[in-house]
Scaffold this motif. Structure first.
Motif, PDB file in Angstrom:
ATOM      1  N   THR B 515     -15.900  62.505  -8.940  1.00  0.00           N
ATOM      2  CA  THR B 515     -17.348  62.682  -9.055  1.00  0.00           C
ATOM      3  C   THR B 515     -18.097  61.453  -8.533  1.00  0.00           C
ATOM      4  OG1 THR B 515     -16.947  64.042 -10.994  1.00  0.00           O
ATOM      5  CG2 THR B 515     -19.202  63.234 -10.669  1.00  0.00           C
ATOM      6  N   THR B 516     -17.778  60.291  -9.076  1.00  0.00           N
ATOM      7  CA  THR B 516     -18.529  59.075  -8.723  1.00  0.00           C
ATOM      8  C   THR B 516     -18.442  58.788  -7.223  1.00  0.00           C
ATOM      9  OG1 THR B 516     -18.074  58.168 -10.906  1.00  0.00           O
ATOM     10  CG2 THR B 516     -18.774  56.613  -9.212  1.00  0.00           C
ATOM     11  N   PHE B 517     -17.250  58.849  -6.671  1.00  0.00           N
ATOM     12  CA  PHE B 517     -17.098  58.542  -5.245  1.00  0.00           C
ATOM     13  C   PHE B 517     -17.856  59.575  -4.403  1.00  0.00           C
ATOM     14  CE2 PHE B 517     -12.791  56.028  -5.463  1.00  0.00           C
ATOM     15  CZ  PHE B 517     -13.393  55.124  -6.310  1.00  0.00           C
ATOM     16  N   ALA B 518     -17.821  60.835  -4.859  1.00  0.00           N
ATOM     17  CA  ALA B 518     -18.533  61.875  -4.114  1.00  0.00           C
ATOM     18  C   ALA B 518     -20.043  61.652  -4.168  1.00  0.00           C
ATOM     19  CB  ALA B 518     -18.168  63.252  -4.672  1.00  0.00           C
ATOM     20  N   GLN B 519     -20.529  61.129  -5.285  1.00  0.00           N
ATOM     21  CA  GLN B 519     -21.964  60.818  -5.371  1.00  0.00           C
ATOM     22  C   GLN B 519     -22.348  59.795  -4.300  1.00  0.00           C
ATOM     23  OE1 GLN B 519     -21.611  60.444 -10.010  1.00  0.00           O
ATOM     24  NE2 GLN B 519     -23.788  60.260  -9.542  1.00  0.00           N
ATOM     25  N   VAL B 520     -21.516  58.773  -4.156  1.00  0.00           N
ATOM     26  CA  VAL B 520     -21.786  57.712  -3.179  1.00  0.00           C
ATOM     27  C   VAL B 520     -21.763  58.285  -1.759  1.00  0.00           C
ATOM     28  CG1 VAL B 520     -20.844  55.594  -2.167  1.00  0.00           C
ATOM     29  CG2 VAL B 520     -20.907  55.870  -4.655  1.00  0.00           C
ATOM     30  N   VAL B 521     -20.732  59.071  -1.484  1.00  0.00           N
ATOM     31  CA  VAL B 521     -20.566  59.597  -0.126  1.00  0.00           C
ATOM     32  C   VAL B 521     -21.695  60.570   0.200  1.00  0.00           C
ATOM     33  CG1 VAL B 521     -19.058  60.991   1.353  1.00  0.00           C
ATOM     34  CG2 VAL B 521     -18.067  59.257  -0.168  1.00  0.00           C
ATOM     35  N   ALA B 522     -22.023  61.438  -0.750  1.00  0.00           N
ATOM     36  CA  ALA B 522     -23.064  62.436  -0.501  1.00  0.00           C
ATOM     37  C   ALA B 522     -24.407  61.751  -0.244  1.00  0.00           C
ATOM     38  CB  ALA B 522     -23.167  63.391  -1.688  1.00  0.00           C
ATOM     39  N   ASP B 523     -24.697  60.730  -1.005  1.00  0.00           N
ATOM     40  CA  ASP B 523     -25.982  60.052  -0.798  1.00  0.00           C
ATOM     41  C   ASP B 523     -25.998  59.268   0.506  1.00  0.00           C
ATOM     42  OD1 ASP B 523     -27.536  60.935  -2.833  1.00  0.00           O
ATOM     43  OD2 ASP B 523     -27.464  59.106  -4.042  1.00  0.00           O
ATOM     44  N   ARG B 524     -24.888  58.640   0.821  1.00  0.00           N
ATOM     45  CA  ARG B 524     -24.867  57.841   2.063  1.00  0.00           C
ATOM     46  C   ARG B 524     -25.005  58.753   3.277  1.00  0.00           C
ATOM     47  NH1 ARG B 524     -26.342  54.561   5.058  1.00  0.00           N
ATOM     48  NH2 ARG B 524     -25.142  52.947   6.139  1.00  0.00           N
ATOM     49  N   LEU B 525     -24.400  59.949   3.203  1.00  0.00           N
ATOM     50  CA  LEU B 525     -24.433  60.847   4.354  1.00  0.00           C
ATOM     51  C   LEU B 525     -25.557  61.891   4.249  1.00  0.00           C
ATOM     52  CD1 LEU B 525     -20.607  61.471   4.927  1.00  0.00           C
ATOM     53  CD2 LEU B 525     -22.112  59.810   6.061  1.00  0.00           C
TER      54      LEU B 525
END
Lengths: 285, 787, 157
Positions: B515-525
């Motif tokens: 979840t946490t890593f996906a939050q970072v990736v989704a926001d960055r992209l």
């Protein structure tokens, strides 16, 4: 952890269980199994045959009888603490039963299994002694009824003889004006009693007319009737001074239990504290 | 970077499989033809093996193979960190064989492995094995093991000393500072041994595929790549490219699943030998004997103050128990993860630690949640509260007087300690003040006095901790003896349809990385979270990794992912510029769009992804594809800190302690998912309270663990704990791209001394001027302290 | 060998089993229902909790043979098709799980609790879950998860 190989038979009746036991001296009676199966998993106990009596209909009931209550040995802890009759008249049974193990254990573990196992820190023995209960057993030589005070004989040791099984526990009618309670100081891992005190006290017009106090966990020999405490109460007014003085006599002259969690001296101290607390509860103080 | 997900309590995507019973832990995996292993262990803490007779067992139907030390005893598991003696000599590093053939050194030492058609047969066969032992005297206490005449755990390690070590200012300077002190508080104490007790017992499956000459190890580990590296390069000599290590769902670790355990190598060997998969799953009883324990320090600490209450010096002598063998990171824990934190959050000008690391006839000791830092925090925070009581000053005022002033690490430099580290950023006053507000400190003291008058014992305890996380700059740890780098790897593979697969070397075993890593990736992209898949735990899929421990996953692993995301966007900008006919410098990327600055001309992320894989209209000299892998090696550790406050009530008659309130104000830098961070704090606090009040591995004189089961080893249950009161302060980490510091261990580091301090405070409020009660603070110990 | 017939999550199964086979191993190894876990060997941790004839029990402390004729629900059978049980929802919404290993047993125990006491206090929840150990959450969010589910069930009724 896996038990050693074992045969399993389910008995359909008490008499079938008794004959199976007679035919198989290495057999063990299985009720809830919550003491026996963990011991088998650790290979501390390896019977050749398990005789399952949990589903014998004639062993699972709770009924009012002669003003008291009779409890079939295969009644679970949960059966007992959720029984309205027991709830209304035997506070000590409810308070002790609710503190046995946990929900899951209470759903499966049985009264008969617990008392036949006679763990020196178990809760039921103290409650039964405090209530002057008696225990019915049946074996190849017939049935007999044993007062709780004469049933619990020591460390995992009872008056059950070879081939006998527990069939029923009889709680006598509580005296008018009596109240019974259980107070427990538990070992935080096992939840067994370091000290458990069951007290049944009868008060008439502010005076204690009868008092039965039993302690479990305190002695390596298991639950016992603490007659000195009772004697120090009878005839006295139900006051904090009375119970404090009586509680100070608790667990005198007893061979004390000890383990890594509680020393003998501390257990003895706790016995006094918990006797006081139980008496306060039983006297409504 | 958008903030659609970052900073939000996004519900965990991994939960669905766990709440429906579809999690896939190692023991849930069954392979065709699988066999089952049982390990026969020493019942003695110290004994010579005179003979082993496996003949009856070998003859039993269903037994596939039996292995002993004669066959595999020349293989052993290594230690991952070399620490030297003060005089420069190399630490003593005795072998830790997979199976012992000469001398067993702790209860549970592995002697024989039986592989059979079923778990039942394996255990039945093990019971038929006869081993003759010559029992030797055992030693379990580190401070006693160094005494003359103590039994030698390893015959060639004099005085059982693995190494001695020191850190801080020169001893003479500290002695001088202490000599000048107006008040010295001395505390002799034991930071007791605890058992980690991740709820999933360790489980391993070895598999060998003869067709491809390939090994696969399924393992309940926190770091699959590290296990592969250690097992291939240091234990079995297997070709690393022919070994796959999979760490599927793992049921908690808390440090205990970092290490390379002998059983991992054993099932791998047995799989090759038998040509069949071999599963071994420990029982809880075995876990108590073989999962690395934590803590176990015996310490004398002295803190000196001048007449104004300023700390002038800190002098410490500690014996650290390493157990019978060196576990993977065992030597780093009492040294570089402990001694380096003794500055705490205070300006203490002179510090000296003398550390002796000792072998005993006990289970190995290694990192357990916090690893060295809880021991440092316990030492400091106990000394602070006790000093305040001894000097008759308020413990919070004493702290305020000695705190390092706030610094952000950007406009103000980092804080150089006397024990090697340089803190990155901090505001220690802030967390204490917030904690006191939440507590209602003045009201509490009034309530405490009133309670005392009515015979009730209330106490409050404080702990203002700091820790070092995000391990670590590889060059730094390398110079300190680490035998591995401590970077992390993050690969971002944008698929042609714009969906994103992220491969991380971090390993989630409860931390919620999916979840946490996906939050970072989704926001960055600038894409939906559903379009992001976080993949971890398989050495064949993930390029490389160092795993999850030391609160490092987001600070190091997240930073590696961020590096790859930057590369994705940089390349995407080149593709967009080509299609939009401008310079890449004129492209800005936001909310999933590549836009020509100052215009409304833009291309979506999905367009660019497709173009990268269908490169018909494409920049010259640019490779197709959109897939980057990055290694991130941090420039410094991160330094989370916080203030924990415990309020307890002690039953005067029994000594039983109840935690009434627990307040935690933590500063872990930026927070990606507050819900998950709070959950990490909750769990850490519970374990810390557990150490303070309930937990502790106890040995008898023969080296037997006397509370090695859940019937005897107490851990917090639901009704032992209150609801926790949490708040947060944010002081970003100045040196990683997310500004995050790490939250996994904070709760466990701060809480233990707060609880013990609270009990001591309660006792002092009733006139019992007790300096220390040995943990765990069982009712009897507290009651005895009042007698 | 005893022959048993059990109905697990609505499906009837008949097997001959060894007398010593524990119910948890029957569920995991024979039926492949690996959501029920083994976390200890002393009946202490509750990870193996299932419902036997509607009551929460520890399947590591029972023989498969004892379950003959019983109706069993495991974590895999708690949801109604795609619709999660309110406790499953509560655990997700309130972050009542981390590593997930204790979770099936915790949920099954909590379900028994709510069956008997649909509106428990915080203290009743804590006491009701005393037979289940979680090492990750500190129980804070587990309590909230059970409260969440109780609220949902109340709203639905």
């Amino acid at each position: 952890m896996i038990p050693q190989a074992v045969d399993y038979k389910r008995a359909g009746s008490v008499s079938e269980a008794i004959s199976l036991l007679a035919e198989n001296p290495d057999a063990k009676i299985l009720a809830g199994g919550h003491s026996l199966i963990p011991a088998m998993k650790l290979r501390l106990n390896s019977p050749s045959l398990l005789i399952d009596i949990a589903r014998i209909p004639e062993l699972r009931y709770i009924e009012v009888r002669d003003g008291g209550v009779a409890i079939g040995a295969a009644s679970t802890h949960h059966d007992i603490i959720s029984n309205a009759e027991i709830q209304s008249r035997y506070g000590v049974m409810i308070e002790a039963g609710e503190l046995i193990g946990d929900t899951q254990v209470r759903n499966v573990g049985t009264l008969g299994g617990s008392i036949a196992h006679a763990d020196p820190s178990a809760d039921w023995p103290a409650a039964l002694i405090a209530l002057n209960a008696s225990i019915k057993v049946e074996g190849p030589n017939g049935a007999r009824e044993i007062p709780a005070t004469e049933f619990f004989l020591g460390f995992f040791y009872t008056a059950l003889e070879e081939g006998e099984i527990v069939t029923e526990v009889v709680l006598p009618a509580p005296a008018a004006g009596s109240r019974s309670v259980y107070r427990k100081f538990m070992q935080p891992a096992s939840r067994f009693a370091i000290v458990g005190c069951a007290a049944s006290v009868t008060i008439d017009g502010g005076t204690i007319t009868d008092a039965t106090i039993s302690l479990t966990g305190v002695s390596a020999d298991g639950a016992f009737l603490d007659e000195a405490v009772g004697a120090a109460l009878i005839g006295k007014s139900a006051s904090l001074e009375t119970i404090e003085a009586a509680a100070n006599a608790a667990a005198e002259g007893v061979e004390l239990n000890e383990d890594h969690y509680a020393s003998k001296a501390y257990r003895k101290h706790l016995a006094k504290v918990y006797t006081k607390r139980a008496l306060a509860g039983a006297c409504g103080l | 970077m958008s903030n659609k997900f970052i900073g939000k309590s996004v519900k965990r995507t991994e939960d669905k499989r766990f709440i429906t019973g579809k999690g896939r832990y190692t023991d849930d995996i069954n392979l065709p033809g699988m066999t089952h292993a049982y390990i026969l262990r020493s019942p003695y803490a110290h004994a010579r093996i005179k003979s082993i007779d496996t003949s009856a067992a070998a003859a039993m139907q269903g037994v596939v193979t039996i292995m002993t030390g004669d066959e595999v005893g020349h293989y052993g598991v290594p230690c991952g960190w070399q620490v030297n003696f003060k005089n420069g000599d190399t630490m003593k590093e005795p072998p830790h064989p997979l199976l012992v053939k000469d001398k067993v050194r702790h209860v549970g030492d592995a002697v024989v492995m039986v592989v059979a058609e079923s778990r039942e047969i394996a255990q039945d066969a093990a019971e038929a094995i006869i081993i003759n032992y010559e029992v030797l005297p055992a030693v379990t206490d580190a401070s006693k093991a160094v005494e003359a005449g103590a039994p030698l755990v390893h015959d060639d390690v004099p005085n059982n000393i693995c190494f001695d070590w020191e850190i801080g200012n020169p001893k003479a300077e500290v002695d001088e500072a202490m000599a000048s002190a107006a008040h010295i508080t001395t505390l002799e104490f034991v930071n007791q041994r605890v058992s980690p007790n991740a709820m999933e017992p360790r489980s391993y499956i070895g598999h060998y595929d003869g067709v491809y000459d390939k090994y696969t190890l399924y393992t309940s580990t926190q770091n699959p790549h590290l296990i592969r590296l250690l097992m291939c390069a240091f234990v079995l000599g297997l070709p690393e490219h022919k070994v796959r290590v999979v760490g599927p769902d793992v049921g908690g670790g808390f440090g205990s699943k970092i290490y390379h355990y002998t059983e991992e190598a054993l099932v791998t060997l047995a799989a090759k030998k038998t040509g069949r998969p071999v599963k071994w799953t420990e029982t809880r009883s075995e876990a108590f004997l073989t999962d690395a324990h934590g803590r176990d320090h015996v310490t004398k600490a002295e803190m000196g103050f001048d007449g104004d209450g300023k700390i002038v010096g800190l002098r410490i002598k500690t014996f650290a128990n390493l157990g019978a063998y060196l576990s993977t990171f065992s030597t780093a824990v009492p040294t570089y993860l402990h001694g380096t934190l003794l500055q705490g959050v205070y300006t203490t000008p002179k510090i000296h630690l003398e550390m002796t690391c000792v072998f005993t006839n006990t289970t190995a000791v290694d990192a357990y949640r916090g690893a060295g830092r809880p021991e440092a925090t316990y030492l400091l925070e106990r000394l602070l509260d006790l000093s305040a009581l001894e000097m008759g000053v308020d413990p919070t005022e004493l702290r305020l007087k000695n705190f390092i002033p706030a610094f952000d690490g950007i406009t103000q430099p980092g804080y150089q300690t006397n024990v090697a580290l340089q803190y990155d950023s901090g505001n220690y006053h802030g967390v204490l003040q917030r904690g006191l507000e939440m507590l209602g400190y003045e009201d509490f003291r009034k309530a405490q006095n009133e309670a005392a008058a009515s015979g009730k014992l209330l106490g409050v305890g404080f702990s203002t901790y700091i820790e070092a996380c995000g391990i670590a700059p590889s060059a730094v740890v390398g110079s300190l003896g680490a035998r591995a780098g401590l970077y992390e790897v993050g690969q971002v593979r944008v698929q042609p349809t714009g969906k994103v697969s992220v491969f991380t070397g971090a390993h989630s075993h409860g931390q919620g990385h999916e979840t946490t890593f996906a939050q970072v990736v989704a926001d960055r992209l600038g894409i939906p979270m559903e379009d992001v898949d976080i993949i971890h735990g398989d050495s064949d899929t993930v390029a490389f990794g160092m795993g999850t421990y030391g609160s490092r996953s987001l600070a190091v692993g997240g930073s590696a992912i961020m590096k790859s995301l930057d590369k994705i966007i940089e390349k995407g900008a080149k593709i967009a510029a080509h299609k939009l006919e401008c310079s890449p410098d004129d492209i800005e990327f936001a909310d999933g769009k590549f836009t020509v600055k100052g215009t409304d001309k833009s291309l979506g992320f999905g367009d660019i992804a497709l173009t990268a894989y269908v490169p018909h209209v494409y920049p010259a000299n640019l490779e197709p594809g959109l897939d980057f892998s990055s290694f991130y090696d941090p420039t410094n550790f991160t330094y989370p800190f916080g203030c924990h406050i415990a309020v307890v009530e002690v039953d005067k008659e029994t000594g039983a302690t109840k935690v009434k309130r627990f307040i935690a104000v933590d500063d872990v830098g930026n927070v990606i998912n507050p819900m998950i961070v709070d959950g990490q704090i909750h769990g850490g606090v519970a374990q810390g309270i557990g150490q303070a009040l309930l937990e502790g591995v106890e040995f008898d004189g023969n080296g037997q663990i006397i509370n090695g089961s859940y019937m005897d080893y107490a851990m917090p249950r639901a009704d032992d704990l209150p609801m926790f009161e949490l708040d947060r302060q944010v002081t970003p980490c100045p040196h990683n791209p997310l500004g995050v510091k790490g939250a996994g261990e904070a709760g466990c580091i701060g809480s233990t001394p707060a609880v013990v301090n609270a009990v001591i405070d309660a006792l002092w409020s009733a006139g019992h001027q007790v300096k220390d009660i040995r943990m765990p603070l069982t009712p009897e110990r507290v009651w005895s302290a009042m007698q | 060998m005893p022959k048993i017939t059990v109905t697990v999550n609505g499906t009837q199964h008949t097997h001959e089993v060894e007398g010593r086979l524990l119910l948890v191993h029957y569920l995991r190894d024979v039926l492949g229902l690996t959501g029920t876990h083994v976390g200890c060997d002393t009946s202490s941790c509750g990870a193996c909790t299932i419902h036997l004839n509607g009551n929460a029990v520890k399947s590591c402390s029972m023989l498969a043979a004892q379950a003959d004729g019983a109706t069993i629900t495991t974590i895999e059978g708690l949801a109604s098709g795609d619709e999660l049980h309110p406790l499953q929802v509560g655990f997700k919404e309130e972050h009542g799980l981390q590593c997930g290993f204790c979770t099936p047993g915790m949920i099954m125990c909590a379900a028994d609790l709510l069956n008997r006491n649909p509106n428990p206090t915080e203290q009743e929840i804590r006491e009701g879950l005393e037979g289940n150990i979680c090492r990750c959450t500190g129980y804070h969010n587990i309590v909230r998860a059970v409260q969440h589910a109780a609220g949902q069930l109340e709203a639905a009724s």
